[in-house]
Design a protein around this motif. Sequence first.
Motif, PDB file in Angstrom:
ATOM      1  N   LEU A  11      24.160  33.264  35.710  1.00 58.97           N
ATOM      2  CA  LEU A  11      25.246  34.089  36.225  1.00 58.97           C
ATOM      3  C   LEU A  11      25.947  34.752  35.042  1.00 58.97           C
ATOM      4  CD1 LEU A  11      26.739  34.583  38.931  1.00 58.97           C
ATOM      5  CD2 LEU A  11      28.032  32.508  38.494  1.00 58.97           C
ATOM      6  N   VAL A  13      29.367  37.076  34.272  1.00 61.84           N
ATOM      7  CA  VAL A  13      30.611  37.598  34.847  1.00 61.84           C
ATOM      8  C   VAL A  13      31.493  38.150  33.733  1.00 61.84           C
ATOM      9  CG1 VAL A  13      30.509  35.976  36.773  1.00 61.84           C
ATOM     10  CG2 VAL A  13      31.817  35.375  34.720  1.00 61.84           C
ATOM     11  N   ASP A  17      37.133  36.780  36.118  1.00 57.47           N
ATOM     12  CA  ASP A  17      36.468  36.594  37.415  1.00 57.47           C
ATOM     13  C   ASP A  17      36.547  35.130  37.841  1.00 57.47           C
ATOM     14  OD1 ASP A  17      33.669  38.929  36.953  1.00 57.47           O
ATOM     15  OD2 ASP A  17      35.813  39.232  37.386  1.00 57.47           O
ATOM     16  N   THR A  18      36.333  34.907  39.119  1.00 60.17           N
ATOM     17  CA  THR A  18      36.208  33.543  39.663  1.00 60.17           C
ATOM     18  C   THR A  18      34.749  33.310  40.015  1.00 60.17           C
ATOM     19  OG1 THR A  18      38.455  33.440  40.531  1.00 60.17           O
ATOM     20  CG2 THR A  18      36.817  32.039  41.596  1.00 60.17           C
ATOM     21  N   VAL A  19      34.229  32.150  39.660  1.00 64.52           N
ATOM     22  CA  VAL A  19      32.819  31.845  39.957  1.00 64.52           C
ATOM     23  C   VAL A  19      32.725  30.560  40.776  1.00 64.52           C
ATOM     24  CG1 VAL A  19      31.926  32.999  37.915  1.00 64.52           C
ATOM     25  CG2 VAL A  19      32.449  30.563  37.819  1.00 64.52           C
ATOM     26  N   THR A  20      31.673  30.506  41.570  1.00 62.40           N
ATOM     27  CA  THR A  20      31.379  29.311  42.364  1.00 62.40           C
ATOM     28  C   THR A  20      29.939  28.901  42.102  1.00 62.40           C
ATOM     29  OG1 THR A  20      32.949  29.930  44.094  1.00 62.40           O
ATOM     30  CG2 THR A  20      31.251  28.329  44.675  1.00 62.40           C
ATOM     31  N   LEU A  21      29.766  27.698  41.622  1.00 60.22           N
ATOM     32  CA  LEU A  21      28.434  27.169  41.351  1.00 60.22           C
ATOM     33  C   LEU A  21      28.098  26.131  42.420  1.00 60.22           C
ATOM     34  CD1 LEU A  21      28.794  26.597  37.498  1.00 60.22           C
ATOM     35  CD2 LEU A  21      28.315  28.710  38.741  1.00 60.22           C
ATOM     36  N   ASN A  75      34.115  25.307  41.191  1.00 58.02           N
ATOM     37  CA  ASN A  75      34.816  26.590  41.074  1.00 58.02           C
ATOM     38  C   ASN A  75      35.475  26.718  39.710  1.00 58.02           C
ATOM     39  OD1 ASN A  75      34.537  28.085  43.480  1.00 58.02           O
ATOM     40  ND2 ASN A  75      35.949  26.707  44.520  1.00 58.02           N
ATOM     41  N   THR A  79      38.031  33.045  34.688  1.00 60.05           N
ATOM     42  CA  THR A  79      37.089  32.614  33.657  1.00 60.05           C
ATOM     43  C   THR A  79      37.436  33.191  32.285  1.00 60.05           C
ATOM     44  OG1 THR A  79      35.638  34.423  34.334  1.00 60.05           O
ATOM     45  CG2 THR A  79      35.133  32.212  35.184  1.00 60.05           C
ATOM     46  N   LEU A 104      25.994  29.947  32.769  1.00 60.29           N
ATOM     47  CA  LEU A 104      27.089  30.896  32.997  1.00 60.29           C
ATOM     48  C   LEU A 104      27.424  31.606  31.692  1.00 60.29           C
ATOM     49  CD1 LEU A 104      29.446  32.063  34.709  1.00 60.29           C
ATOM     50  CD2 LEU A 104      30.811  30.102  33.956  1.00 60.29           C
TER      51      LEU A 104
END
Lengths: 108, 114
Positions: A11, A13, A17-21, A75, A79, A104
């Motif tokens: 991923l 970004v 940003d907000t990421v969800t793994l 989450n 980031t 990431l």
Amino acid sequence: EDKVVQSPLSLVVHEGDTVTLNCSYEVTNFRSLLWYKQEKKAPTFLFMLTSSGIEKKSGRLSSILDKKELFSILNITATQTGDSAVYLCAVRGRKLIWGLGTSLAVNP
Amino acid sequence: DTAVSQTPKYLVTQMGNDKSIKCEQNLGHDTMYWYKQDSKKFLKIMFSYNNKELIINETVPNRFSPKSPDKAHLNLHINSLELGDSAVYFCASTLLSGGADTQYFGPGTRLTVL
């Protein structure tokens, strides 16, 4: 056969940003699910989850487990470039099974 | 410092040689592990010792032989090194008797076989 599957595999970004793994599993005699962060060295422990629906939180990171649907999410909000790492999920059942990780990359 | 330590951190050697990697933990843990992480970053468990007894022995060539002289040490000896053995080897420990699943990792040993 027991297995742990993480998605996405990688991923990219932008900062902020907000990421969800995701980590899904099929494991006999589930006992716990663990999240680790690995930068250019050894994995470091983030969370251990044993109960469904109880969110674990540490700063901008949080994680929750769904034992009915057999998955967990990690989450990361707002980031930063320092969040760039491989995030590993491991599930302990009869054995400890590791996922392949999500790589990431957070760009400035 | 309380930690899991490994020596050496880097090991470069020729094919066919025999080498050892040492691991020590001063966390009072009762279980220690060896992992291999290849270039694809997949962490694969190799062995686990609980109170000096082997409890996990995954499908690993018998050229790899772990040895645990006491609960705080788990060494890994590799005979007749092959190119495919090149990887980072991590030692880890946990307190299994305390019901803990959290593993504490050493810094890793990067093995390069030429």
